[in-house]
Design an enzyme around this catalytic site. Structure first.
Site: not given
Lengths: 394, 364
Positions: A113, A148, A231
């Site tokens: 992301q 991440s 999320e």
């Protein structure tokens, strides 16, 4: 026609009969499961689903788990599953959905992301990564951070500024970025845990075809809301049994190692045990509301509670361990390929949990969201509302 | 662990809620409740009659064969949410839940029938602050006559029937007019305490006291969480409303982030409180007499609910600021009830100590 629980059980049995998990490679099983519409039953037919009520996914999951079927390792592909997929479903073209969803679901392709930037964290809409139109392509330049899994990702969801002359929320567009393209550079970002689960991503003249745009030009902020809402649910909304999550190892240590017990720790442990049980019940109630089609605003609070609990419990665990709490398992710089909040030792859990109140929206921002959207309190005064992005102080 | 409890409200429960709320809106407005607390009759027996007799709510937990409604703790919990919201001075929790559960344990059909109609109010003569599993005082029994004094008995001053533990291990039914009931000055003006003095009062032995008291206090503690939920919800709702209206520094006070975060935090606690209160009510509704899961559900609920409700009421007072300190504003009634509730049927600490044994997390 809506597919009911009995029909899903029948189809699950059929899948298991045709592809016995013991004799089938995991990847093949997952592909067959997607084809059977049993990946996420609420998705459309042909996209891994059957247009069935979302709550019935639990029926399929239970049957498959009982049969020892492989899972798609949600910790490794969490961003794809939890954030990219619902956004693609809501805003993607049919062509995009057909291209991305199956490998996303089976884990063949990992997603990351590209949202946060060094100058745009909680004020995400202030982002400065630019995308400039050039023929059928967009040329992207900028820097992202806190990414991440960027080092193992095939694709990224990306938001970039396409119009600096309008207020900040209005000039953003949403793209799918190919992480293997020239100009995408991923650098590890070492964290307090010693490892580099996150990355910095530098985008230099990255060429993204317009066919990888998600939603309309300038409508990226609205598209991103789908990602962000999902999320928060993905981070805070996992279903756990009693003593699931971080309270489990602490309770076990307490039972198995009486020499560690003190009265002070006992009182704190009992309070946190209750808090963990209450959070579990709140999550269960939220799922029951969703199942009967009465979604409540509770989801907005799940991540807040999850972050605080993880931090308090892991902090207690380090203390409980006494002399061992002063040690740490391994400071070696590594680049894990999955996000793991609860793995490794107590010291790791304590340090990693500090991120839970920052990633996916800081707790302060989420409290604002609850106050404004759930309780209807006045919004924060805005000084950036009608100002073009390029004229904002930076 | 048993199957997942149903944590939602049924349509019938929502209809029940609406009916109770309507009645309380008409009969238990804040100014009226405040005025009544200083009168000779702190209990609102008119509202009690309408709820208990008119709507048949006193008998919710009593089987139909014994003159009750044959409903469950889930419905009683919804009634208590509304009573908590309005801090109604009616003996619902003490009579229709706690005394009723004690009689159910003893299987006394005649007295159950009297309580079911709401024409008689019952009170279990055990101090309000005791948790379900601790020792409780008893009076001397001599040739069927009871002698002694018990203090801290909630709603005794409006009770017709007292259920009194005797020193022979029995639970005795005593008609209130055979006892001397002296009101105490209570922190909670809407659930007043009294001293019960027995001087050779005739009593009828109903059964063993220990199991009856434990069952009664367990149900009381479990359903108290729903009253605390109603209290917390009122505190949050009224405070949000006030902070949207109240202006300082030329802005609604509710627009200041420091206060928004506190209200959002209260909302989170209320959401959690609802889940755990529903869980306790659901567990009680499906409980057998000895059931560890139900004991855990009740202990979890009281460990969480008591501090959450007090926090909500304390925040309500602070955020109402000056007006909140006045006698005329009802927030003090809610604060007093919330604080008293945090002791009723065992403190959060007492329930955490119970949990330590129930879930095998022993003390050092």
């Amino acid at each position: 026609m809506s597919v009911d629980a009995a029909e899903l059980k029948r189809r699950t049995a059929e899948l298991l009969a045709a592809h016995p998990p013991a004799d089938t490679a995991p990847a093949d099983f997952l592909t067959a499961r997607f084809a059977a519409g049993l990946a996420w039953v609420h998705y459309p037919v042909g996209l891994g689903g059957l247009d069935a009520p979302r709550a019935l996914q639990a029926v399929v999951d239970a049957e498959l788990a009982a049969a020892g079927a492989p899972d798609n390792d949600p910790r490794r592909i969490g961003i794809g599953l939890g954030m990219a997929a619902p956004t693609l479903l809501a805003h993607g073209t049919e062509e995009q959905q057909r291209r991305y969803l199956e490998p996303l679901w089976t884990g063949a392709e990992v997603w990351c992301q590209l949202f946060s930037e060094p100058g745009a964290g909680s004020d995400l809409a202030a982002l400065g990564t630019r995308a400039v139109r050039e023929g059928d392509d967009w040329i992207v330049n900028g820097q992202k951070v806190w990414t991440s899994s960027a080092h193992v990702a095939r694709w990224a969801i990306l938001i970039a500024r396409t119009d600096p002359d309008v207020p900040k929320h209005a000039g953003i567009t949403y793209f799918v970025c190919d992480m293997t393209d020239p100009g995408v550079e991923v650098r590890p970002l070492r964290q307090i845990t010693g490892e580099a689960e996150f990355n910095e991503v530098f985008l230099t003249d990255v060429r993204i075809p317009d066919s990888r745009r998600l939603g309309a030009v300038g409508d990226g902020w609205r598209v991103a809301q789908t990602t962000l809402n999902n999320e928060r649910v993905a981070i805070g909304g996992m279903r756990l049994p009693r003593e699931g999550g971080m309270i489990g190892p602490v309770a076990t240590a307490w039972r198995e190692r009486p020499e560690l017990r003190t009265h002070d720790l006992h009182q704190r442990l009992l309070k946190l045990w209750v808090d963990a049980e209450v959070a579990r019940l709140t999550g269960e109630r939220l799922r029951q509301q969703l199942a009967v089609g009465q979604p409540g605003p509770e989801g907005a609070g799940m991540k807040l509670g999850f972050a605080r609990l993880n931090q308090e419990i892991s902090g207690l665990e380090v203390e409980l361990l006494g002399a061992e709490g002063l040690l740490y398992d391994d400071w070696t710089m590594r680049r894990p390929d999955k996000v793991d909040f609860t793995g490794r030792d107590a010291g790791y859990r304590y340090l990693r949990a500090k991120g839970n109140s920052i990633e996916g929206g800081t707790s302060e921002i989420l409290l604002n969201i609850v106050a404004e959207r759930v309780l209807g309190l006045p919004a924060e005064p805005r000084t950036d509302k009608d100002v073009a992005w390029k004229d904002l102080a930076r | 662990m048993s199957a997942q409890p149903d944590l939602l409200y049924s349509e019938e429960e929502e209809a029940l809620r609406a009916a109770v709320r309507d009645l309380l809106t008409d009969r238990c407005d804040p100014a009226g409740v405040i005025a009544r607390t200083e009168s000779d009759a702190p209990h609102d027996l008119g509202a009690w009659k309408a709820l208990a007799d008119g709507m048949g709510l006193a008998g919710l937990l009593i089987p139909e064969d014994d003159g009750g409604q044959g409903a469950t703790h889930r419905e009683a919990a919804v009634v208590l949410e509304e009573l908590g919201r309005s801090v109604a001075p009616v003996p619902y929790l003490t009579s229709a839940v706690v005394a009723t559960e004690a009689l159910l344990a003893c299987g006394d059909r005649e007295l159950l029938g009297r309580l079911a109609t709401g024409r008689a109010i019952g009170a279990l003569a055990v101090p309000l602050h005791l948790a379900p599993d601790v020792a409780f005082p008893a009076v001397r029994v001599e040739r069927g006559l009871l002698h002694g004094q018990l203090t801290g008995i909630a709603d005794a001053s409006c009770a017709d029937l007292l259920l009194v533990p005797g020193d022979d291990g029995g639970l005795y039914a005593v008609e209130a007019d055979a006892a001397t009931v002296t009101p105490q000055v209570s922190l909670d003006l809407t659930r007043p305490l009294a001293t019960v003095t027995l001087d050779a009062a005739p009593g009828r032995r109903l059964g063993d006291a220990r199991p009856a008291v434990e069952r009664a206090l367990r149900a009381g503690a479990g359903l108290l969480a729903s009253e605390q939920l109603g209290l917390a919800e009122w505190s949050l709702t009224e405070t949000v409303r006030y902070l949207k209206d109240r202006k300082q520094f030329n802005r609604p006070v509710g627009g200041f982030q420091a206060l928004k975060h506190r209200l959002a935090q209260l909302w989170l606690e209320t959401v959690n409180l609802r889940a755990t209160a529903r869980n306790a009510a659901s567990a009680l509704a499906s409980a057998t007499d000895a059931n560890t899961d139900t004991d855990i559900a009740v202990a979890v609920a009281q460990s969480y609910a008591a501090p959450a409700a007090v926090h909500a009421a304390e925040e309500a007072l602070q955020l109402h600021a000056g007006i909140g300190m006045t006698w005329e504003h009802p927030v003090h009634l809610h604060l007093k009830r919330a604080k008293a509730d945090s002791l009723a049927y065992g403190t959060a600490g007492a329930h955490r100590a119970r949990l330590a044994a129930l879930v095998d997390l022993p003390s050092p």
